[in-house]
Design a protein around this motif. Structure first.
Motif, PDB file in Angstrom:
ATOM      1  N   GLU A 136      11.720   2.132  14.543  1.00 35.39           N
ATOM      2  CA  GLU A 136      12.800   2.851  15.211  1.00 35.39           C
ATOM      3  C   GLU A 136      13.043   4.143  14.424  1.00 35.39           C
ATOM      4  O   GLU A 136      12.758   4.205  13.229  1.00 35.39           O
ATOM      5  N   ASP A 137      13.656   5.133  15.113  1.00 32.75           N
ATOM      6  CA  ASP A 137      13.894   6.419  14.460  1.00 32.75           C
ATOM      7  C   ASP A 137      14.691   6.300  13.166  1.00 32.75           C
ATOM      8  O   ASP A 137      14.359   6.927  12.167  1.00 32.75           O
ATOM      9  N   ASP A 138      15.737   5.499  13.198  1.00 30.77           N
ATOM     10  CA  ASP A 138      16.573   5.445  11.991  1.00 30.77           C
ATOM     11  C   ASP A 138      15.860   4.733  10.854  1.00 30.77           C
ATOM     12  O   ASP A 138      15.998   5.091   9.692  1.00 30.77           O
ATOM     13  N   GLN A 139      15.056   3.744  11.213  1.00 34.08           N
ATOM     14  CA  GLN A 139      14.255   3.080  10.167  1.00 34.08           C
ATOM     15  C   GLN A 139      13.267   4.079   9.556  1.00 34.08           C
ATOM     16  O   GLN A 139      13.091   4.139   8.352  1.00 34.08           O
ATOM     17  N   LEU A 140      12.663   4.843  10.445  1.00 35.37           N
ATOM     18  CA  LEU A 140      11.671   5.828  10.000  1.00 35.37           C
ATOM     19  C   LEU A 140      12.328   6.807   9.025  1.00 35.37           C
ATOM     20  O   LEU A 140      11.783   7.107   7.960  1.00 35.37           O
ATOM     21  N   GLU A 141      13.492   7.268   9.410  1.00 33.96           N
ATOM     22  CA  GLU A 141      14.185   8.231   8.571  1.00 33.96           C
ATOM     23  C   GLU A 141      14.507   7.633   7.199  1.00 33.96           C
ATOM     24  O   GLU A 141      14.282   8.252   6.169  1.00 33.96           O
ATOM     25  N   LYS A 142      15.005   6.410   7.218  1.00 27.74           N
ATOM     26  CA  LYS A 142      15.339   5.751   5.957  1.00 27.74           C
ATOM     27  C   LYS A 142      14.105   5.585   5.082  1.00 27.74           C
ATOM     28  O   LYS A 142      14.137   5.815   3.879  1.00 27.74           O
ATOM     29  N   LEU A 143      13.020   5.175   5.724  1.00 27.50           N
ATOM     30  CA  LEU A 143      11.788   4.973   4.961  1.00 27.50           C
ATOM     31  C   LEU A 143      11.287   6.295   4.404  1.00 27.50           C
ATOM     32  O   LEU A 143      10.811   6.363   3.267  1.00 27.50           O
ATOM     33  N   GLU A 144      11.393   7.346   5.228  1.00 32.93           N
ATOM     34  CA  GLU A 144      10.920   8.644   4.751  1.00 32.93           C
ATOM     35  C   GLU A 144      11.671   9.068   3.489  1.00 32.93           C
ATOM     36  O   GLU A 144      11.062   9.528   2.533  1.00 32.93           O
ATOM     37  N   SER A 145      12.983   8.884   3.499  1.00 34.88           N
ATOM     38  CA  SER A 145      13.710   9.331   2.313  1.00 34.88           C
ATOM     39  C   SER A 145      13.470   8.379   1.143  1.00 34.88           C
ATOM     40  O   SER A 145      13.419   8.797  -0.006  1.00 34.88           O
ATOM     41  N   LEU A 146      13.264   7.108   1.461  1.00 31.50           N
ATOM     42  CA  LEU A 146      12.945   6.156   0.396  1.00 31.50           C
ATOM     43  C   LEU A 146      11.604   6.497  -0.264  1.00 31.50           C
ATOM     44  O   LEU A 146      11.438   6.384  -1.471  1.00 31.50           O
ATOM     45  N   LYS A 176       0.827  -1.211   0.000  1.00 29.86           N
ATOM     46  CA  LYS A 176       0.000   0.000   0.000  1.00 29.86           C
ATOM     47  C   LYS A 176       0.861   1.260   0.000  1.00 29.86           C
ATOM     48  O   LYS A 176       0.528   2.236  -0.672  1.00 29.86           O
ATOM     49  N   LEU A 177       1.945   1.224   0.745  1.00 30.53           N
ATOM     50  CA  LEU A 177       2.831   2.393   0.757  1.00 30.53           C
ATOM     51  C   LEU A 177       3.399   2.648  -0.627  1.00 30.53           C
ATOM     52  O   LEU A 177       3.473   3.781  -1.081  1.00 30.53           O
ATOM     53  N   SER A 178       3.776   1.578  -1.304  1.00 29.44           N
ATOM     54  CA  SER A 178       4.368   1.759  -2.623  1.00 29.44           C
ATOM     55  C   SER A 178       3.348   2.330  -3.599  1.00 29.44           C
ATOM     56  O   SER A 178       3.698   2.974  -4.568  1.00 29.44           O
ATOM     57  N   GLU A 179       2.088   2.107  -3.306  1.00 25.63           N
ATOM     58  CA  GLU A 179       1.037   2.672  -4.172  1.00 25.63           C
ATOM     59  C   GLU A 179       0.489   3.970  -3.618  1.00 25.63           C
ATOM     60  O   GLU A 179      -0.509   4.499  -4.099  1.00 25.63           O
ATOM     61  N   LYS A 180       1.110   4.471  -2.585  1.00 23.64           N
ATOM     62  CA  LYS A 180       0.685   5.711  -1.930  1.00 23.64           C
ATOM     63  C   LYS A 180      -0.757   5.628  -1.457  1.00 23.64           C
ATOM     64  O   LYS A 180      -1.519   6.584  -1.534  1.00 23.64           O
ATOM     65  N   ASP A 181      -1.117   4.463  -0.967  1.00 26.39           N
ATOM     66  CA  ASP A 181      -2.489   4.245  -0.556  1.00 26.39           C
ATOM     67  C   ASP A 181      -2.656   4.331   0.951  1.00 26.39           C
ATOM     68  O   ASP A 181      -3.749   4.167   1.469  1.00 26.39           O
ATOM     69  N   THR A 182      -1.550   4.511   1.665  1.00 19.76           N
ATOM     70  CA  THR A 182      -1.633   4.625   3.119  1.00 19.76           C
ATOM     71  C   THR A 182      -0.503   5.525   3.592  1.00 19.76           C
ATOM     72  O   THR A 182       0.314   5.987   2.791  1.00 19.76           O
ATOM     73  N   GLN A 183      -0.477   5.790   4.917  1.00 18.48           N
ATOM     74  CA  GLN A 183       0.533   6.703   5.453  1.00 18.48           C
ATOM     75  C   GLN A 183       1.538   5.949   6.313  1.00 18.48           C
ATOM     76  O   GLN A 183       1.162   5.100   7.126  1.00 18.48           O
ATOM     77  N   LEU A 184       2.784   6.304   6.163  1.00 13.40           N
ATOM     78  CA  LEU A 184       3.859   5.667   6.910  1.00 13.40           C
ATOM     79  C   LEU A 184       3.630   5.758   8.428  1.00 13.40           C
ATOM     80  O   LEU A 184       3.928   4.825   9.175  1.00 13.40           O
ATOM     81  N   GLU A 185       3.063   6.890   8.877  1.00 14.92           N
ATOM     82  CA  GLU A 185       2.876   7.114  10.319  1.00 14.92           C
ATOM     83  C   GLU A 185       2.013   6.031  10.966  1.00 14.92           C
ATOM     84  O   GLU A 185       2.030   5.847  12.175  1.00 14.92           O
ATOM     85  N   LEU A 186       1.245   5.336  10.157  1.00 17.08           N
ATOM     86  CA  LEU A 186       0.342   4.332  10.734  1.00 17.08           C
ATOM     87  C   LEU A 186       1.094   3.145  11.326  1.00 17.08           C
ATOM     88  O   LEU A 186       0.565   2.405  12.151  1.00 17.08           O
ATOM     89  N   CYS A 187       2.308   2.938  10.908  1.00 20.19           N
ATOM     90  CA  CYS A 187       3.127   1.913  11.555  1.00 20.19           C
ATOM     91  C   CYS A 187       3.835   2.590  12.719  1.00 20.19           C
ATOM     92  O   CYS A 187       4.707   3.429  12.529  1.00 20.19           O
ATOM     93  N   THR A 188       3.448   2.215  13.926  1.00 19.57           N
ATOM     94  CA  THR A 188       3.995   2.879  15.112  1.00 19.57           C
ATOM     95  C   THR A 188       5.202   2.118  15.655  1.00 19.57           C
ATOM     96  O   THR A 188       5.761   2.483  16.677  1.00 19.57           O
ATOM     97  N   GLU A 189       5.573   1.078  14.969  1.00 20.90           N
ATOM     98  CA  GLU A 189       6.595   0.172  15.503  1.00 20.90           C
ATOM     99  C   GLU A 189       7.998   0.463  14.980  1.00 20.90           C
ATOM    100  O   GLU A 189       8.891  -0.349  15.114  1.00 20.90           O
TER     101      GLU A 189
END
Ligand code: B12
Ligand code: SF4
Lengths: 459, 388
Positions: free
Chosen positions: A46-56, A31-44
């Motif tokens: 870590e900060d560095d993972q979040l950052e990497k995903l955000e830039s990805l 769903k993320l790859s299709e922009k059908d949902t928001q990354l924030e919905l995964c609350t699990e």
């Protein structure tokens, strides 16, 4: 470059905890790859993972919003060069200019006409998106004063001046509404950049047909930490349009394919430039619409337009709506039974398809013709009348099923169905399968009200 | 040198400051500095900091044009021979002109009919009403007054439900047009799948050696007969599929099996008008051209657009005061439809309205020029120069 679900999945916790509302991390990644949902919905994360995903997940072209509150416009956000590869995001905002040296009534009239311009198509109200205030007076005070007047407008603002003093004066008045600054150039770069930083506003770079310079200026702004940048490589409306198209395409290629950080920004086109060379209202309007269409087809993410005649805006609005429809989704309305006006057991029953364009065209005609009738809407998976007849979604059986499922037989005594003129080839099979009598209506639904009137008078 | 003098020296020539080192030392220094100097230093540091970061994080990269290599190319198709002035279509080796300008500009062919066509929209009829009784005069006017590169003669009158003109009459109409103008012709049938092959055959014979484009071969009719007529009398064929790239490929293959070559075929992938599915045409035409350049030999032909479909759209013809005059809406609808197709790679446009044709050609003519080879004005002052 488009990110795959797998790229995303690798960075997710892979615990399938379902907090995000999806059954698995893989489903969430898809769903993320299709922009059908928001990354924030995964609350699990870590900060560095979040950052990497955000830039990805950052789109190839930065998405930028100007304005605040309920008056904003959003541009950019695209991922691909061709719409069939995915879809294009964020319809090109159409911005209309006003100048700061108009007399007050003319000014108010123009603002009003911009705010009220509207064209309805396939159930959508197509409107203009923002106002560009041009500093024609040469006076900083006047620019600021007129900018202040636009605080009352419903639309977000683009401030156009190459003079940083004027820009500063205007930002002192409207800087809190996050207008788009137009423009930083080679000559005023430092001062304009400082204003963008101070007021936290997005900023446009203008260069006169020089992408090398564009890259340099973009680099300097980025170095200052400015993130929201719009690129205007010049709109030429004569023979130079060739260079303009080339520049737009190159900027977008560099962003999407080369991942060139200096060009990963929305592109601005200025069809209004047409009026530097055209005085005739009609010739100018036709030409400007042509330039706008050209640029919109080749990656313009925002356009400044001067003409406000509705006949000039309609084609731009229609092209925009078409280019930005999502190729992954059928353009359809819910099938079933619809009512128009006052209906009773003697009301006529009409048939159409659930293609959005078809349905809304027919709906518009029934409403403007003040018709009283039932309308059965056939599920053709979003296809027009003759398309679905050619593709066999529109046939005796599917129409019979619709008649049964909609329970129209409980609502009317009549057993007469009015079908579109183009459905004449299947009228026989509809009669055979459903037992209803079929009347072939006009080919174009604009004639449907007259047809119903004649029908009524005959009875 | 002690750190203090080092710093003061740096401050003298802040322009050439050795920034990376300086930053490293700064915290250390700060403690020892006198307040006044400290302030001065801080100012300098702040001013330079941004530049420092930029130099460190973003080393300058030279600008290079994003040019691609394409293994395939579009065939060049010649229309017009014998007594016609030839026109060349296609021949692209790249997608955009900054990669390599295309050898031939897009071409416009004006629609002309073998009957007076009372149904044509008024904005068009008013340009041609004096010549509509004679296809030859009509064609002449299109070429002489409106600069048509080519003319399309639609043999609508041969339709069994129209006037049911015989193939012989159709041949006579073709001869009339051939006499009247010296540009290449597109010859179109009435759209009747039974009769079109017969009519096109007779027309092809009448225009022997003139290298016209026979419109069209499609899967709903006897395309073999159309292909054979083209080969027998030296013409090219329009291969028409309905917004479906696989159908297009299949048909092209069939036509080539009949003996036609890539240089004898022009494709019509169907033009859905603005607001009536133009996005489907955008996708199909873009994909077709990309496939050609990537080397798909079954799709390496120039493309054609039935741009006049635009006039079927309500926004083009329907009288409605809130939408403004149809006199302007119609031409814009046609030009935006054609232009959109042109930007996706279409090479030849069947059009009706003179002013649409002119604007389309203006933009199309830039496709054969080199990037940055045109004198462009300096528009830096557009904000102030534009009228109210
Ligand atoms: C866009 C388009 C497509 C798009 C689909 C768009 C969509 N979502 O439907 C695509 C590319 C996918 C497509 C596919 C095909 N298409 Co197609 N397509 C068209 C095109 C260009 C426009 C259709 C359109 O949008 N019309 C606009 C809408 C609003 O019109 P409408 O639904 O008919 O509604 C009007 C009237 O019917 C009437 N009306 C509607 N409801 C009612 C109700 C009442 C009571 C009344 C009185 C009137 C009325 O008023 C409406 C407004 O004017 C037409 C050509 C044309 N007509 O211009 C060909 C056309 C319809 N397609 C055709 C064909 C053959 C096909 C395919 C079979 C080809 C293929 N590739 O295999 C497929 C079929 C796909 C399937 N069904 O499975 C042929 C049909 C020939 C025929 N009549 O047999 C056409 C006519 C092209 C041609 N000249 O050959 N197509
Ligand atoms: S919330 Fe995060 S970890 Fe849990 S299933 Fe969703 S994506 Fe996986």
């Amino acid at each position: 470059m488009q990110v795959t679900a797998m790229d995303i999945y690798r960075l997710l916790p892979q615990t399938n905890c379902e907090i995000c509302g999806e059954a698995s991390c893989m489903a969430f990644a898809t769903k993320l790859s299709e922009k059908d949902t928001q990354l924030e919905l995964c609350t699990e994360l870590e900060d560095d993972q979040l950052e990497k995903l955000e830039s990805l997940l950052a789109p190839a072209v930065r998405q930028i919003t100007f304005g605040i509150g309920d008056k904003t416009a959003t541009l950019g956000g695209d991922e691909v060069l061709y719409r069939y590869e995915l879809t294009y995001y964020n319809q090109t905002p159409l911005v209309i200019d006003v100048s700061d040296n108009m007399d007050d009534t003319a000014f108010q009239d123009r603002v009003k006409s911009i705010e009220e311009a509207e064209f309805e198509r396939t159930g959508e109200k197509l409107t203009l998106d923002a106002i560009a205030l041009r500093n024609v007076s040469g006076s900083a005070e006047q620019f600021a004063e007129v900018a202040g007047k636009l605080k009352k407008s419903k639309l977000p603002l683009v401030l156009c001046s190459m003079d940083s003093e004027a820009m500063k004066a205007a930002l002192e008045v409207v800087g809190d509404e996050r207008p788009l600054i137009y423009a930083a150039t080679e000559n005023n770069l430092e001062d304009m950049a400082n204003l963008a930083i101070q007021y936290e506003c997005p900023i446009t770079i203008f260069v006169n047909n020089d992408l090398e310079k564009m890259k340099e200026l973009s680099r300097i702004l980025r170095a200052k930490g400015i993130k929201d940048i719009v690129l205007d490589p010049s709109t030429f409306v004569g023979d130079g349009i060739g260079d303009t198209i080339d520049n737009f395409v190159m900027i977008r290629r560099l962003a999407v394919e080369e991942n060139d950080e200096d060009f990963r920004f929305p592109i601005m086109g200025v069809p209004a430039i047409t009026w530097l060379y055209e005085n005739d209202d009609v010739q100018g309007g036709i030409k400007e619409a042509t330039i706008a269409a050209t640029l919109m087809n080749k990656y313009a993410d925002i356009l400044i337009v001067h003409g406000t005649n509705i006949w000039e805006l309609i084609p731009m609005l229609t092209l925009r709506q078409s280019i930005y429809t999502d190729p992954r989704k059928p353009q359809a309305v819910d099938p079933g039974l619809y009512e128009f006006g006052e209906v009773d057991e003697n009301s006529p029953v009409l048939l159409t398809t659930n293609f959005a364009l078809t349905y809304y065209t027919v709906e518009g005609d029934l409403k403007s013709g003040k018709a009283n009738c039932y309308l059965l809407v056939l599920d053709t998976e979003g296809r027009a009348v003759d398309v679905s007849i050619a593709g066999n979604q529109f046939n005796g059986k599917s129409v019979t099923d619709l008649i049964k499922d909609s329970k129209i037989e409980d609502k009317v005594k009549t057993r007469t169905l009015v079908v579109p003129g183009l459905a004449a080839p299947v009228s026989g099979e509809i009669e055979d399968e459903s037992g209803w009598e079929v009347l072939v209506g006009p080919r174009d639904s604009s004639a449907v009200s007259d047809f119903l009137l004649k029908l009524k008078n005959k009875v | 040198m002690d750190k203090m003098t080092q710093l003061l020296k740096l401050l003298e020539k802040t322009d050439t400051i050795e920034i990376n080192e300086f930053r490293m030392d700064f915290e250390e220094l700060e403690i020892q500095l006198m307040p006044a100097v400290q302030k001065a230093v801080q100012q300098v540091v702040q001013k330079q900091a941004a530049a420092v970061i930029s130099n460190r994080i973003i080393p300058p990269v030279p600008f290079e044009l994003p040019v691609h290599d394409y293994p395939g190319e579009v065939a060049e198709v010649q229309l017009g021979a014998g007594t016609r002035k030839p026109v060349l279509l296609g021949g692209q080796k790249a997608l955009y002109r900054f990669e390599e300008p295309q050898p031939n500009p897009p071409v416009v062919t004006f629609d002309v009919f073998d009957i007076p066509m009372p149904g044509l929209p008024r904005p068009i009829r008013e340009h041609f009403s004096d010549v509509m009784d004679h296809p030859g005069d009509w064609a002449k006017k299109a070429v002489k007054d409106f600069g048509a590169n080519m003319v399309t003669i639609h043999l609508i009158g041969t339709g069994p439900k129209v006037m049911d003109k015989t193939p012989k009459q159709a041949a006579a109409d073709i001869e009339e047009v051939l006499q009247a103008v010296d540009v290449p012709l597109v010859i179109g049938g009435s759209g009747d799948p039974k009769k079109d092959p017969v009519v096109l055959e007779a027309a092809a014979a009448a225009a022997e050696g003139e290298r016209c484009l026979l419109a069209s071969a499609n899967l709903d009719l006897d395309y073999r007969r159309v292909a054979k007529a083209a080969m027998d009398y030296n013409h090219a064929v329009l291969s028409w599929a309905i917004t479906d790239i696989n159908m297009q490929k299949t048909l092209n293959k069939y036509l080539m099996k009949e003996g036609l070559t890539r240089e004898d075929i022009v494709m019509d992938p169907t033009t859905c008008a603005l607001g009536y599915g133009i996005e489907f045409s955008i996708d199909v035409i873009t994909r077709t051209r990309l496939a050609a350049l990537k080397g798909d030999k079954d799709l390496q032909m120039p493309m054609s657009s039935g741009t006049t479909n635009a006039w079927g759209s309500r926004e083009a013809w329907m009288k409605k005061d809130e939408w403004g005059p149809t006199d302007y809406r119609g031409p814009i609808w046609e030009i935006v439809t054609g232009l959109t197709m042109m930007l996706c790679g279409v090479d030849i446009f069947m059009m009706l309205h003179p002013s649409s044709v002119q604007l389309l050609s203006e933009i199309g003519s830039t496709f054969t020029k080199e990037y940055l080879d045109t004198d462009v004005p300096n528009i830096s002052n557009w904000i102030t120069e534009l009228g109210v």
